[in-house]
Design a protein around this motif. Sequence first.
Motif, PDB file in Angstrom:
ATOM      1  N   TYR A  34      51.051  48.088  46.696  1.00 52.73           N
ATOM      2  CA  TYR A  34      49.963  47.234  46.223  1.00 52.73           C
ATOM      3  C   TYR A  34      49.639  46.088  47.170  1.00 52.73           C
ATOM      4  O   TYR A  34      48.693  45.344  46.929  1.00 52.73           O
ATOM      5  N   LYS A  35      50.389  45.957  48.235  1.00 57.35           N
ATOM      6  CA  LYS A  35      50.016  44.981  49.265  1.00 57.35           C
ATOM      7  C   LYS A  35      48.695  45.389  49.911  1.00 57.35           C
ATOM      8  O   LYS A  35      47.921  44.545  50.361  1.00 57.35           O
ATOM      9  N   TRP A  36      48.425  46.700  49.935  1.00 56.27           N
ATOM     10  CA  TRP A  36      47.206  47.200  50.573  1.00 56.27           C
ATOM     11  C   TRP A  36      46.318  48.004  49.628  1.00 56.27           C
ATOM     12  O   TRP A  36      45.096  48.033  49.803  1.00 56.27           O
ATOM     13  N   VAL A  37      46.903  48.657  48.634  1.00 56.76           N
ATOM     14  CA  VAL A  37      46.148  49.553  47.768  1.00 56.76           C
ATOM     15  C   VAL A  37      45.709  48.819  46.496  1.00 56.76           C
ATOM     16  O   VAL A  37      46.515  48.113  45.886  1.00 56.76           O
ATOM     17  N   PRO A  38      44.449  48.962  46.092  1.00 61.73           N
ATOM     18  CA  PRO A  38      44.014  48.347  44.832  1.00 61.73           C
ATOM     19  C   PRO A  38      44.843  48.850  43.648  1.00 61.73           C
ATOM     20  O   PRO A  38      45.185  50.033  43.582  1.00 61.73           O
ATOM     21  N   VAL A  39      45.133  47.968  42.719  1.00 60.33           N
ATOM     22  CA  VAL A  39      45.892  48.331  41.523  1.00 60.33           C
ATOM     23  C   VAL A  39      44.984  49.172  40.629  1.00 60.33           C
ATOM     24  O   VAL A  39      43.945  48.688  40.166  1.00 60.33           O
ATOM     25  N   PRO A  40      45.336  50.441  40.364  1.00 58.52           N
ATOM     26  CA  PRO A  40      44.415  51.314  39.623  1.00 58.52           C
ATOM     27  C   PRO A  40      44.307  50.984  38.141  1.00 58.52           C
ATOM     28  O   PRO A  40      43.221  51.052  37.554  1.00 58.52           O
ATOM     29  N   ILE A  41      45.438  50.636  37.511  1.00 63.38           N
ATOM     30  CA  ILE A  41      45.447  50.333  36.076  1.00 63.38           C
ATOM     31  C   ILE A  41      46.746  49.598  35.761  1.00 63.38           C
ATOM     32  O   ILE A  41      47.711  49.670  36.530  1.00 63.38           O
ATOM     33  N   THR A  42      46.756  48.865  34.671  1.00 62.41           N
ATOM     34  CA  THR A  42      47.939  48.094  34.290  1.00 62.41           C
ATOM     35  C   THR A  42      48.310  48.385  32.845  1.00 62.41           C
ATOM     36  O   THR A  42      47.500  48.934  32.076  1.00 62.41           O
ATOM     37  N   ALA A  43      49.520  47.997  32.471  1.00 65.23           N
ATOM     38  CA  ALA A  43      49.967  48.174  31.090  1.00 65.23           C
ATOM     39  C   ALA A  43      49.075  47.399  30.129  1.00 65.23           C
ATOM     40  O   ALA A  43      48.798  47.858  29.015  1.00 65.23           O
ATOM     41  N   THR A  44      48.623  46.219  30.549  1.00 60.18           N
ATOM     42  CA  THR A  44      47.737  45.414  29.697  1.00 60.18           C
ATOM     43  C   THR A  44      46.469  46.176  29.367  1.00 60.18           C
ATOM     44  O   THR A  44      45.995  46.175  28.224  1.00 60.18           O
ATOM     45  N   GLU A  53      38.477  51.429  22.207  1.00 58.99           N
ATOM     46  CA  GLU A  53      37.275  51.446  21.366  1.00 58.99           C
ATOM     47  C   GLU A  53      35.994  51.466  22.200  1.00 58.99           C
ATOM     48  O   GLU A  53      35.033  52.153  21.860  1.00 58.99           O
ATOM     49  N   ASN A  54      35.985  50.684  23.279  1.00 59.31           N
ATOM     50  CA  ASN A  54      34.749  50.462  24.029  1.00 59.31           C
ATOM     51  C   ASN A  54      34.732  51.070  25.424  1.00 59.31           C
ATOM     52  O   ASN A  54      33.693  51.104  26.068  1.00 59.31           O
ATOM     53  N   GLY A  55      35.887  51.527  25.891  1.00 58.77           N
ATOM     54  CA  GLY A  55      35.959  52.003  27.269  1.00 58.77           C
ATOM     55  C   GLY A  55      36.284  50.859  28.214  1.00 58.77           C
ATOM     56  O   GLY A  55      35.917  49.709  27.961  1.00 58.77           O
ATOM     57  N   LEU A  56      36.955  51.178  29.289  1.00 58.15           N
ATOM     58  CA  LEU A  56      37.398  50.169  30.245  1.00 58.15           C
ATOM     59  C   LEU A  56      36.308  49.882  31.274  1.00 58.15           C
ATOM     60  O   LEU A  56      35.731  50.792  31.851  1.00 58.15           O
ATOM     61  N   THR A  57      36.032  48.579  31.475  1.00 52.56           N
ATOM     62  CA  THR A  57      35.090  48.147  32.505  1.00 52.56           C
ATOM     63  C   THR A  57      35.844  47.325  33.535  1.00 52.56           C
ATOM     64  O   THR A  57      36.388  46.265  33.209  1.00 52.56           O
ATOM     65  N   LYS A  58      35.921  47.818  34.756  1.00 53.76           N
ATOM     66  CA  LYS A  58      36.576  47.066  35.818  1.00 53.76           C
ATOM     67  C   LYS A  58      35.997  47.501  37.161  1.00 53.76           C
ATOM     68  O   LYS A  58      35.593  48.651  37.331  1.00 53.76           O
ATOM     69  N   ILE A 150      47.859  37.669  46.641  1.00 53.63           N
ATOM     70  CA  ILE A 150      48.150  37.353  45.238  1.00 53.63           C
ATOM     71  C   ILE A 150      46.874  36.935  44.521  1.00 53.63           C
ATOM     72  O   ILE A 150      46.580  37.410  43.420  1.00 53.63           O
ATOM     73  N   MET A 151      46.089  36.061  45.152  1.00 54.80           N
ATOM     74  CA  MET A 151      44.840  35.620  44.531  1.00 54.80           C
ATOM     75  C   MET A 151      43.866  36.775  44.385  1.00 54.80           C
ATOM     76  O   MET A 151      43.201  36.918  43.346  1.00 54.80           O
ATOM     77  N   GLU A 152      43.780  37.630  45.389  1.00 55.13           N
ATOM     78  CA  GLU A 152      42.871  38.778  45.328  1.00 55.13           C
ATOM     79  C   GLU A 152      43.231  39.703  44.166  1.00 55.13           C
ATOM     80  O   GLU A 152      42.354  40.126  43.396  1.00 55.13           O
ATOM     81  N   VAL A 153      44.516  40.005  44.034  1.00 59.62           N
ATOM     82  CA  VAL A 153      44.949  40.886  42.944  1.00 59.62           C
ATOM     83  C   VAL A 153      44.739  40.210  41.599  1.00 59.62           C
ATOM     84  O   VAL A 153      44.255  40.832  40.641  1.00 59.62           O
ATOM     85  N   TYR A 154      45.095  38.938  41.501  1.00 58.40           N
ATOM     86  CA  TYR A 154      44.922  38.199  40.239  1.00 58.40           C
ATOM     87  C   TYR A 154      43.481  38.273  39.756  1.00 58.40           C
ATOM     88  O   TYR A 154      43.225  38.564  38.570  1.00 58.40           O
ATOM     89  N   LEU A 155      42.535  38.032  40.650  1.00 63.78           N
ATOM     90  CA  LEU A 155      41.130  38.002  40.255  1.00 63.78           C
ATOM     91  C   LEU A 155      40.565  39.391  39.977  1.00 63.78           C
ATOM     92  O   LEU A 155      39.472  39.509  39.420  1.00 63.78           O
ATOM     93  N   ASN A 156      41.314  40.426  40.342  1.00 62.80           N
ATOM     94  CA  ASN A 156      40.849  41.785  40.079  1.00 62.80           C
ATOM     95  C   ASN A 156      41.488  42.422  38.847  1.00 62.80           C
ATOM     96  O   ASN A 156      40.956  43.410  38.339  1.00 62.80           O
ATOM     97  N   VAL A 157      42.615  41.895  38.381  1.00 67.07           N
ATOM     98  CA  VAL A 157      43.273  42.510  37.217  1.00 67.07           C
ATOM     99  C   VAL A 157      43.244  41.612  35.986  1.00 67.07           C
ATOM    100  O   VAL A 157      43.566  42.062  34.884  1.00 67.07           O
ATOM    101  N   ALA A 158      42.854  40.351  36.141  1.00 65.56           N
ATOM    102  CA  ALA A 158      42.809  39.447  34.996  1.00 65.56           C
ATOM    103  C   ALA A 158      41.777  39.925  33.976  1.00 65.56           C
ATOM    104  O   ALA A 158      40.698  40.414  34.337  1.00 65.56           O
ATOM    105  N   GLU A 159      42.104  39.777  32.704  1.00 66.06           N
ATOM    106  CA  GLU A 159      41.168  40.145  31.640  1.00 66.06           C
ATOM    107  C   GLU A 159      40.073  39.090  31.581  1.00 66.06           C
ATOM    108  O   GLU A 159      40.330  37.902  31.392  1.00 66.06           O
ATOM    109  N   THR A 160      38.822  39.510  31.751  1.00 69.42           N
ATOM    110  CA  THR A 160      37.709  38.565  31.788  1.00 69.42           C
ATOM    111  C   THR A 160      36.751  38.717  30.605  1.00 69.42           C
ATOM    112  O   THR A 160      35.763  37.989  30.514  1.00 69.42           O
ATOM    113  N   GLY A 161      37.042  39.638  29.712  1.00 73.12           N
ATOM    114  CA  GLY A 161      36.208  39.810  28.539  1.00 73.12           C
ATOM    115  C   GLY A 161      36.715  40.979  27.713  1.00 73.12           C
ATOM    116  O   GLY A 161      37.741  41.579  28.028  1.00 73.12           O
TER     117      GLY A 161
END
Length: 234
Positions: A34-44, A53-58, A150-161
């Motif tokens: 994950y230092k280079w590869v985008p995180v595909p999905i998380t447990a959250t 219910e609504n489908g995943l948007t990311k 760390i910041m790049e990954v955080y802003l890509n996996v954080a729940e925003t809605g």
Amino acid sequence: MAAAARNIPRTLARWLGKAILWFIGLSLALVLIYKWVPVPITATMILDGKVWENGLTKDWESLDNIDRNLVSAVIAAEDGKFCSHNGFDAEAIAKAAARNAQGGRIRGGSTITQQTAKNVFLWQGGGYFRKGLEAWFAFLIEQVWGKRRIMEVYLNVAETGIATYGAEAGAQRYFGHSAARLTRTEAARMAAALPLPKQRPVVNPSGFTRRYGNMIAARMGVVRRDGLDSCVYE
């Protein structure tokens, strides 16, 4: 029979040792990937009922395509010492422990590094076991990834809605445009909603969320002035 009974502790210790070695090896491998590869999905994401219910948007975006206003906003809101700590803010942890000892709602002292470790590798919720694992992964990503990743990954996996994850998906959901061009107000309101994105409105917020967003917007000026986000843009 007695000899077999005496061997039980030795056998358990051997299995435990193997399990620990496997865990260390697997965790190191994932952190390196994950230092280079985008995180595909998380447990959250998987455990989020709204996703089912609504489908995943990311949408994964490079940090180059995420407005600096959002980086400043999350540092102002979540972790003012992001660029100066080693993954853990001892002062914040001590203050949280003191508040929690007084009773009431449990508060954490987690840094952005710790939140990223939890969001990527673990699950939501408390417990000392999970916090211990979180500390291990936080240590690893500080050593292997560095602050910018760390910041790049955080802003890509954080729940925003609701069923929405990442800065780009959040910006499109709320403002109808890319995260590459967020105004200070938009970024501050997204950051204000981050801890409870299912409950705090980003568009036309009122009450606490509006006041908190305004406070974050004011703090963003301090972040820029004092270079509190400089480690992300070295």
